[in-house]
Write an enzyme that holds these catalytic residues in place. Structure first.
Site, PDB file in Angstrom:
ATOM      1  N   SER A 137      38.914  29.379  41.155  1.00  0.00           N
ATOM      2  CA  SER A 137      39.724  30.104  42.129  1.00  0.00           C
ATOM      3  C   SER A 137      39.765  29.371  43.460  1.00  0.00           C
ATOM      4  O   SER A 137      38.776  28.745  43.869  1.00  0.00           O
ATOM      5  CB  SER A 137      39.081  31.484  42.311  1.00  0.00           C
ATOM      6  OG  SER A 137      39.539  32.082  43.489  1.00  0.00           O
ATOM      7  N   TYR A 161      31.632  36.690  44.197  1.00  0.00           N
ATOM      8  CA  TYR A 161      32.637  36.308  43.179  1.00  0.00           C
ATOM      9  C   TYR A 161      32.936  34.811  43.276  1.00  0.00           C
ATOM     10  O   TYR A 161      32.838  34.072  42.291  1.00  0.00           O
ATOM     11  CB  TYR A 161      33.929  37.122  43.365  1.00  0.00           C
ATOM     12  CG  TYR A 161      35.104  36.514  42.646  1.00  0.00           C
ATOM     13  CD1 TYR A 161      35.171  36.542  41.249  1.00  0.00           C
ATOM     14  CD2 TYR A 161      36.138  35.866  43.340  1.00  0.00           C
ATOM     15  CE1 TYR A 161      36.242  35.955  40.571  1.00  0.00           C
ATOM     16  CE2 TYR A 161      37.199  35.284  42.682  1.00  0.00           C
ATOM     17  CZ  TYR A 161      37.252  35.328  41.295  1.00  0.00           C
ATOM     18  OH  TYR A 161      38.297  34.742  40.627  1.00  0.00           O
ATOM     19  N   LYS A 165      32.015  31.458  40.766  1.00  0.00           N
ATOM     20  CA  LYS A 165      32.959  30.439  40.268  1.00  0.00           C
ATOM     21  C   LYS A 165      32.448  29.038  40.606  1.00  0.00           C
ATOM     22  O   LYS A 165      32.499  28.127  39.785  1.00  0.00           O
ATOM     23  CB  LYS A 165      34.341  30.635  40.905  1.00  0.00           C
ATOM     24  CG  LYS A 165      35.062  31.879  40.441  1.00  0.00           C
ATOM     25  CD  LYS A 165      35.498  31.726  39.003  1.00  0.00           C
ATOM     26  CE  LYS A 165      36.120  32.975  38.446  1.00  0.00           C
ATOM     27  NZ  LYS A 165      36.326  32.944  37.009  1.00  0.00           N
TER      28      LYS A 165
HETATM   29  P1  NAD Z   1      41.494  40.100  34.063  1.00  0.00           P
HETATM   30  O1  NAD Z   1      40.408  41.010  34.499  1.00  0.00           O
HETATM   31  O2  NAD Z   1      42.832  40.689  33.836  1.00  0.00           O
HETATM   32  O3  NAD Z   1      41.047  39.318  32.739  1.00  0.00           O
HETATM   33  C1  NAD Z   1      39.711  38.964  32.483  1.00  0.00           C
HETATM   34  C2  NAD Z   1      39.373  39.420  31.084  1.00  0.00           C
HETATM   35  O4  NAD Z   1      38.016  39.069  30.803  1.00  0.00           O
HETATM   36  C3  NAD Z   1      39.482  40.943  30.909  1.00  0.00           C
HETATM   37  O5  NAD Z   1      40.321  41.206  29.799  1.00  0.00           O
HETATM   38  C4  NAD Z   1      38.055  41.405  30.644  1.00  0.00           C
HETATM   39  O6  NAD Z   1      38.004  42.484  29.760  1.00  0.00           O
HETATM   40  C5  NAD Z   1      37.416  40.140  30.095  1.00  0.00           C
HETATM   41  N1  NAD Z   1      35.958  40.014  30.321  1.00  0.00           N
HETATM   42  C6  NAD Z   1      35.285  40.119  31.486  1.00  0.00           C
HETATM   43  N2  NAD Z   1      33.976  39.900  31.284  1.00  0.00           N
HETATM   44  C7  NAD Z   1      33.817  39.636  29.958  1.00  0.00           C
HETATM   45  C8  NAD Z   1      32.706  39.336  29.133  1.00  0.00           C
HETATM   46  N3  NAD Z   1      31.449  39.280  29.629  1.00  0.00           N
HETATM   47  N4  NAD Z   1      32.896  39.129  27.827  1.00  0.00           N
HETATM   48  C9  NAD Z   1      34.145  39.191  27.305  1.00  0.00           C
HETATM   49  N5  NAD Z   1      35.240  39.483  28.016  1.00  0.00           N
HETATM   50  C10 NAD Z   1      35.079  39.699  29.342  1.00  0.00           C
HETATM   51  O7  NAD Z   1      41.576  38.917  35.135  1.00  0.00           O
HETATM   52  P2  NAD Z   1      42.699  37.805  35.335  1.00  0.00           P
HETATM   53  O8  NAD Z   1      43.434  38.111  36.574  1.00  0.00           O
HETATM   54  O9  NAD Z   1      43.449  37.596  34.071  1.00  0.00           O
HETATM   55  O10 NAD Z   1      41.778  36.539  35.641  1.00  0.00           O
HETATM   56  C11 NAD Z   1      41.371  35.640  34.627  1.00  0.00           C
HETATM   57  C12 NAD Z   1      40.436  34.625  35.221  1.00  0.00           C
HETATM   58  O11 NAD Z   1      41.073  33.950  36.300  1.00  0.00           O
HETATM   59  C13 NAD Z   1      39.161  35.251  35.805  1.00  0.00           C
HETATM   60  O12 NAD Z   1      38.082  34.401  35.514  1.00  0.00           O
HETATM   61  C14 NAD Z   1      39.438  35.273  37.292  1.00  0.00           C
HETATM   62  O13 NAD Z   1      38.258  35.196  38.043  1.00  0.00           O
HETATM   63  C15 NAD Z   1      40.283  34.019  37.468  1.00  0.00           C
HETATM   64  N6  NAD Z   1      41.160  34.097  38.636  1.00  0.00           N
HETATM   65  C16 NAD Z   1      42.027  35.149  38.771  1.00  0.00           C
HETATM   66  C17 NAD Z   1      42.831  35.240  39.909  1.00  0.00           C
HETATM   67  C18 NAD Z   1      43.769  36.400  40.099  1.00  0.00           C
HETATM   68  O14 NAD Z   1      44.234  36.619  41.220  1.00  0.00           O
HETATM   69  N7  NAD Z   1      44.105  37.172  39.064  1.00  0.00           N
HETATM   70  C19 NAD Z   1      42.777  34.239  40.894  1.00  0.00           C
HETATM   71  C20 NAD Z   1      41.892  33.159  40.711  1.00  0.00           C
HETATM   72  C21 NAD Z   1      41.083  33.106  39.574  1.00  0.00           C
END
Ligand code: NAD
Ligand code: UDP
Length: 354
Positions: A137, A161, A165
């Site tokens: 991120s 958070y 990362k």
């Molecule tokens: P999201 O919460 O929609 O998806 C994450 C998924 O991981 C969820 O479906 C959740 O059920 C699953 N999960 C969490 N912990 C778990 C575990 N221990 N075992 C199995 N499954 C697990 O989030 P997103 O927005 O799709 O983000 C995806 C990735 O991208 C994340 O790592 C997030 O930190 C990163 N990210 C997101 C953003 C954003 O703004 N959405 C920005 C930068 C980075």
């Protein structure tokens, strides 16, 4: 897009494990992978996503992806999945992602994100799977001194958070240092927004949205009364915060580009250092500009009031995308209007989410 558009043959050998594949970015990436002929296998514990996502993906691609409900901390369950499928690469999305929650519950965040990743990397290693794309991120940069932010900007994460990362990035670097056979791509996302153009999948936050775009969408659809704009006294063009919003399908295609890179025959990639790549558009957009763009595409008025700055917010943040373009031969195609239009289609056709 229909099933007939899928290029089934091109990568028919490649099974890609997608952790967190029923989540927001994961589900869109699974669609992009299937449309490129890859065979994704999803593992997700459904802590922040719904099983019905799978049917929706099937509605777009013509086929539901393989799915396992499992927690990454369950090393035994992961091992079974690796033994059942010939996985060539892993895209690792699974994790908790709410900054405010991470400040309140740091242990939960470190445990889920770091221990979950350690469990995954150990199982990969045991099963001789050494290619990984990791969701990092832009929040790891904190308040960057120079904008646009390039990958060599020193990391300065400001909350658990972002620190989780950064720690996972370092773990991956150490794994690669110990065994250069590992191919590691770390993607640092800026602000993913929007939805698939079909309106079948999109962002479905639980409770009150933390992020701007889902909040605006929920105001537009009548689920919330008005948007609060957190501060209009920043040193930006209209005083509101500037971010680099990237359409989630552009982001998904960025993952496909990264996958192509690591799935190439080993000999064709001379330099196998972990790659750290920003994924953004390279353009900043203010909160007010986003509100106006959303009003234009939706035809809805977005009532708002300006309140004080949100604690921990920075004035402006956008990516230097030079490296992404060069190394991935990828760039974003979709505009702010496309992001609003697709977010609105998703929200208006699914007012309560999935
Ligand atoms: P999201 O919460 O929609 O998806 C994450 C998924 O991981 C969820 O479906 C959740 O059920 C699953 N999960 C969490 N912990 C778990 C575990 N221990 N075992 C199995 N499954 C697990 O989030 P997103 O927005 O799709 O983000 C995806 C990735 O991208 C994340 O790592 C997030 O930190 C990163 N990210 C997101 C953003 C954003 O703004 N959405 C920005 C930068 C980075
Ligand atoms: N923002 C806002 N009201 C909201 C949510 C966000 O004014 O209800 C602003 C926030 O202050 C920031 C921008 O919108 O300037 C993007 O915030 P978001 O939480 O979506 O992303 P992040 O700050 O994590 O980059």
């Amino acid at each position: 897009m229909t099933g007939s558009n899928i290029k089934r043959q091109r990568h028919s050998e490649s099974t890609i494990l997608v952790t967190g594949g029923t989540g927001y970015i994961g589900s869109h990436t699974v669609v992009a992978l299937m449309q490129e002929g890859y065979c994704p296998v999803i593992v997700d514990n459904l802590s922040n996503s719904k099983i019905s996502v799978l049917k929706r993906i099937g509605g777009i691609t013509g086929r539901e992806p393989t799915f396992y409900k499992a927690d990454l901390l369950n090393t035994k369950a992961l091992n079974k999945i690796f033994q059942r499928h010939r996985i060539s690469s892993v895209i690792h999305f699974a994790g908790l992602k709410a900054v405010g929650e991470s400040v309140l519950h740091p242990l939960q965040y470190y445990r889920n994100n770091i221990e979950g990743s350690l469990s995954l990397f150990s199982v990969m290693s045991e099963n001789d799977v050494k290619k990984i794309i990791f969701s990092s991120s832009a929040s790891i940069y904190g308040q960057a001194a120079v904008i646009p932010i390039a990958e060599n900007c020193p990391p300065a994460p400001t909350n658990p958070y972002a620190r989780s990362k950064f720690i996972i990035e370092q773990i991956l670097n150490d794994i690669h240092r110990a065994d250069p056979q590992w191919e590691v791509v770390i993607l640092r996302y800026f602000n993913p927004v929007g939805a698939h153009q079909s309106g079948l999948i999109g962002e479905d936050p639980q409770g009150i949205p933390n992020n701007l775009m889902p909040y605006i969408s929920q105001v537009a659809v009548g689920r919330r009364k008005k948007l609060q704009i957190f501060g209009n006294d920043y040193p930006t063009s209209d005083g509101t915060g500037v971010r680099d919003y990237i359409h989630v399908m552009d982001l998904a295609e960025g993952h496909v580009a990264a996958l192509r890179k690591i799935e190439k025959k080993q000999s064709s990639r001379k330099k196998k250092m972990p790659l750290m790549i920003n994924l953004g558009t390279g353009r900043g957009c203010t909160v007010m500009e986003m509100v106006q763009a959303f009003e234009k595409v939706s035809g809805k008025k977005i009532p708002y009031s300006v309140t004080k700055r949100r604690a921990g917010d920075i004035a402006a943040c956008y990516a230097d995308v030079t490296y992404a373009k060069k190394i991935l031969k990828w760039k974003t195609k979709r505009s702010i209007e496309d992001m609003c239009c697709d977010a609105w289609r998703w929200q208006s056709e699914n007012p309560q989410g999935y």
